[in-house]
Design an enzyme around this catalytic site. Sequence first.
Site, mmCIF file in Angstrom:
data_model
loop_
_atom_site.group_PDB
_atom_site.id
_atom_site.type_symbol
_atom_site.label_atom_id
_atom_site.label_comp_id
_atom_site.label_asym_id
_atom_site.label_seq_id
_atom_site.Cartn_x
_atom_site.Cartn_y
_atom_site.Cartn_z
ATOM 1 N N ASP A 253 1.623 5.018 1.625
ATOM 2 C CA ASP A 253 1.382 5.991 2.683
ATOM 3 C C ASP A 253 1.902 7.337 2.220
ATOM 4 O O ASP A 253 2.925 7.415 1.537
ATOM 5 C CB ASP A 253 2.123 5.586 3.972
ATOM 6 C CG ASP A 253 1.604 4.269 4.524
ATOM 7 O OD1 ASP A 253 0.390 4.026 4.423
ATOM 8 O OD2 ASP A 253 2.407 3.473 5.025
ATOM 9 N N ASP B 85 0.850 -1.189 0.000
ATOM 10 C CA ASP B 85 0.000 0.000 0.000
ATOM 11 C C ASP B 85 0.888 1.241 0.000
ATOM 12 O O ASP B 85 2.104 1.133 0.130
ATOM 13 C CB ASP B 85 -0.937 0.011 1.222
ATOM 14 C CG ASP B 85 -0.215 -0.400 2.481
ATOM 15 O OD1 ASP B 85 0.945 0.036 2.684
ATOM 16 O OD2 ASP B 85 -0.787 -1.154 3.290
ATOM 17 N N ASP C 49 11.126 4.127 12.293
ATOM 18 C CA ASP C 49 11.900 3.056 12.921
ATOM 19 C C ASP C 49 13.241 2.752 12.257
ATOM 20 O O ASP C 49 14.283 2.822 12.896
ATOM 21 C CB ASP C 49 11.045 1.771 13.078
ATOM 22 C CG ASP C 49 10.243 1.405 11.836
ATOM 23 O OD1 ASP C 49 10.453 2.030 10.782
ATOM 24 O OD2 ASP C 49 9.423 0.467 11.929
HETATM 25 P P1 ATP Z 1 4.734 -2.858 5.033
HETATM 26 O O1 ATP Z 1 5.287 -3.177 3.698
HETATM 27 O O2 ATP Z 1 4.640 -4.030 5.907
HETATM 28 O O3 ATP Z 1 3.478 -2.035 5.019
HETATM 29 P P2 ATP Z 1 5.831 -0.456 6.141
HETATM 30 O O4 ATP Z 1 7.258 -0.030 6.334
HETATM 31 O O5 ATP Z 1 5.009 0.374 5.217
HETATM 32 O O6 ATP Z 1 5.861 -1.960 5.710
HETATM 33 P P3 ATP Z 1 3.867 0.150 8.111
HETATM 34 O O7 ATP Z 1 3.527 -0.603 9.347
HETATM 35 O O8 ATP Z 1 2.853 0.278 7.037
HETATM 36 O O9 ATP Z 1 5.193 -0.502 7.570
HETATM 37 O O10 ATP Z 1 4.322 1.603 8.580
HETATM 38 C C1 ATP Z 1 4.557 2.662 7.670
HETATM 39 C C2 ATP Z 1 5.759 3.471 8.125
HETATM 40 O O11 ATP Z 1 5.507 4.066 9.399
HETATM 41 C C3 ATP Z 1 7.031 2.665 8.318
HETATM 42 O O12 ATP Z 1 7.725 2.503 7.107
HETATM 43 C C4 ATP Z 1 7.783 3.512 9.311
HETATM 44 O O13 ATP Z 1 8.409 4.585 8.694
HETATM 45 C C5 ATP Z 1 6.677 4.059 10.195
HETATM 46 N N1 ATP Z 1 6.436 3.193 11.374
HETATM 47 C C6 ATP Z 1 5.529 2.208 11.469
HETATM 48 N N2 ATP Z 1 5.570 1.618 12.676
HETATM 49 C C7 ATP Z 1 6.518 2.257 13.373
HETATM 50 C C8 ATP Z 1 7.035 2.129 14.685
HETATM 51 N N3 ATP Z 1 6.587 1.195 15.517
HETATM 52 N N4 ATP Z 1 8.022 2.963 15.056
HETATM 53 C C9 ATP Z 1 8.486 3.921 14.214
HETATM 54 N N5 ATP Z 1 8.043 4.082 12.957
HETATM 55 C C10 ATP Z 1 7.078 3.277 12.538
HETATM 56 MG MG MG Z 2 2.880 0.134 4.792
#
Ligand code: ATP
Ligand code: MG
Length: 436
Positions: free
Chosen positions: A63, A61, A135
């Site tokens: 963001d 997805d 993170d």
């Molecule tokens: P995925 O492909 O699984 O969606 P993602 O990196 O997009 O991976 P998400 O959980 O959708 O993960 O979170 C979006 C973004 O928000 C992350 O890339 C990170 O920058 C930030 N983020 C999410 N969770 C945390 C956390 N626990 N601490 C700090 N930053 C976070």
């Molecule tokens: Mg994501």
Amino acid sequence: MFNMGAEPAPKIYGRDKHGIVRSSISHGALKVCEILRSHNYSAYIVGGAVRDLLLGVVPKDFDVATDAHPEEIHRLFRRSHLIGRRFKLVHVLFGPETVEVSTFRAGEGGEADEHGRLLRDNVYGTRVQDAARRDFTANALYYDPHDETVLDYHGGFADVRRKTMRIIGDASLRFREDPVRMLRAVRFAAKLGFTIDPKTRAPIRELADLMENVPAARLFEEMLKLLLSGHSAACLAKLRKEGLHHGLLPLLDVVVEQPQGERFLRLALDQTDTRIQTGKSVSPAFLFAALLWHEVQAAWKINESKDMRSIPALYLAMDQVLDAQTDKLSIPRRLTTTMKEIWALQPRLEQRSGKRALVLLTHPRFRAGYDFMLLRAESGEVPMELANWWTRFQDAELEERNAMLIPDAAPRKRARRRRKSKPGDPQAPPLDEPGN
Ligand code: ATP
Ligand code: MG
């Protein structure tokens, strides 16, 4: 001479360096950025999507991060919802697509508990602060669709290239702030084939217990992401390696010593991963039923050894296992109901007497129960012949089905007679068991 008070400048990568093409970005995400920009806000695609695009992986997805505040975003998009009470996000809908739009946040200034866990993360900030509160370096890249540049404050671009998960800042501090980040490190590393940078990895074993302070519902959500990542087998193996599985799913402690349990689990995980990777849907209830099946069986046996009848012993075992899970990783009710149905179908599928078999075919969870039994057969827990019988039986034409039933007709009568004299005979469970 140096501009000391100014915000640090990011490294900027142009299209020739990052290679991301606009056509690989969702229509919705591009539109959100464009509209925000036309209203004089800045807007970037952030997080996992940029990381995945750099890797040539199709993002799950998209963001968007912006300096517009939630109410302002909401006002600009007719089809949008404000989400969350304390820290608000906006979901903007474009046809089937949902773009999650969040306002730049500062990681600091929130309240923390006695272990350093951030209880709130709801202070708006600048783009620089927003990058620092993320993170991992690989998750902190900002793609600007307008000029097609990638902005990088923490060396994430190079880390993606060298396939390294590196926490931003001090690892111990960041994991204390939010222990779930340890799980995330493992998930991303396993899913993307990255290694966890040694300094990031070092404190994980020591801090693993902090996971206990994470609300059980949050833990479930992150665990679900991990299991549905398409690399669940690799993720769980890595969790075990990093000492993170204790207290999450107690079964992970024992599977290594129980070859049959291990085989069943491996089959379940591999099947899940294959389905995800080929774009098929996966039922979380089925997956959790598989993950906890070994526990249920162990408790079932213990209950039976205490002179309980088989079926009540199974029902008690299901509740015992789910109750024990609740404190650690709380599985929502909507799933536990289905999990229990899948488990309860197992002894019933082992019976093949004619009428009952026909009734089972109409059970709303028959398909899941049958799939579950196939896994059990493949792992050697029940005879393959039983699974094959059900495979043929359910697809058979009426005539063939009846023919399959004939041999069962005689024993069925006997079973019925026996049940009269000994109610609750484990070989003859009643059809109207609770929960069905
Ligand atoms: P995925 O492909 O699984 O969606 P993602 O990196 O997009 O991976 P998400 O959980 O959708 O993960 O979170 C979006 C973004 O928000 C992350 O890339 C990170 O920058 C930030 N983020 C999410 N969770 C945390 C956390 N626990 N601490 C700090 N930053 C976070
Ligand atoms: Mg994501």
